[in-house]
Write a protein that holds these residues in place. Structure first.
Motif: not given
Length: 293
Positions: A121-135, A155-169
């Motif tokens: 059982d392995i989990m990644v748990v991290a406070n990611l550096p903002y400038y390279v979160t996506t890569p 960043q909250k905005e990136v988390a919102d983009r990753i978890s977004a559902t179809p039809g949302t901005k």
């Protein structure tokens, strides 16, 4: 029980002792609230039978909480100046391995084999550096690591983009690239006041859990993501216009694109942001013979 690293007083003491100055280029923002760290670790559901992988431990604030909860922690730190600090702050914990490396260049699969061979059982748990979160996220997701999932702050905005559902901005190619492999949910938001130095934006913790089954099986995954990226190239344009302008020789192949859209019952006037992952998968497979054969 050792004094938590993540308090304002202790953090300042450590930084002063080592004369440490924050590097903007590395996106260093250290957490100074133990409760938030406990919550983050709680969302990862770790036991002593689990291992944790961390990226960017800083002075060890989250690492310490992971070391208390998990059997072993492997943490990637790019900043050489932090190695002696971590050796000091984490000296009470014998189950932490610091890897001095840029995780984007590291052979993570091999490091897991070497360091975490005994852990199922392995989990990644991290406070990611903002400038390279996506890569970082995309590397960890697409390298097919033997992990159950991730609990990561960004960043909250990136988390919102990753978890977004179809039809949302917020829904876009990043949402699909992650959700193709993982279920994504924002589990908590984190105010900027609990960091040192304070970032300009609020953060959020995203929990990603590996899907048992992919949402759709496709002929060629890289072509699927090419179709997705093309469909979001200009958000205001219809799916037909985007595919025509982005796919190789798309203009000449307009008839093929139209017949592929018709085959999977997608109106050419729809916009990319209205399509589900399953629809994108079906569309990619319908386009495949015209663009890849």
């Amino acid at each position: 029980m050792h004094k938590d690293i993540a308090t304002p007083v202790r953090t300042k003491e450590i930084l002063k002792k080592y004369g440490f100055s924050f590097k903007k280029s590395l996106g260093q923002n250290f957490l100074i609230d133990p409760n938030i760290l406990r919550n983050i670790v709680g969302y990862a559901d770790l036991t002593k039978e689990s291992a944790a992988i961390e990226i960017g431990p800083g002075i060890g604030a989250l690492t310490e909480h992971l070391a208390r909860a998990a059997g072993k922690v492997v943490s990637f730190e790019i900043d050489q100046r932090l190695l002696p600090v971590l050796e000091d702050t984490l000296s009470p914990y014998s189950n932490v391995k610091i890897v001095h490396s840029d995780v984007l260049k590291a052979d993570v699969v091999n490091i897991i084999k070497e360091e975490l061979a005994h852990y199922k059982d392995i989990m990644v748990v991290a406070n990611l550096p903002y400038y390279v979160t996506t890569p970082i996220l995309l590397k960890l997701i697409t390298e097919n690591l033997p992990i159950r999932g991730m609990v990561v702050m960004m960043q909250k905005e990136v988390a919102d983009r990753i978890s977004a559902t179809p039809g949302t901005k917020a829904y876009g190619s990043l949402s699909i690239a992650v959700q193709y492999y993982m279920n994504a949910e924002v589990v908590m938001t984190v105010p900027k006041t609990v960091f040192m130095p304070q970032p300009n934006v609020d953060s959020a913790v995203l929990r990603l859990t590996r899907r048992e089954e992919l949402p759709v099986r496709v002929i060629d995954e890289s072509f699927l993501f090419e179709v997705v990226r093309s469909s979001f190239a200009q958000r205001r344009k219809t799916i037909l216009n985007n595919l025509q302008s982005q796919l190789p020789n798309g203009k000449e192949k307009k008839e093929y694109i139209l017949s592929a859209l018709a085959e999977v019952n997608i109106e050419p006037t729809r916009r990319g942001e209205t399509l589900s992952i399953v629809e994108f998968g079906q569309l990619a497979d319908a386009l495949y013979p015209y663009f890849k054969k």
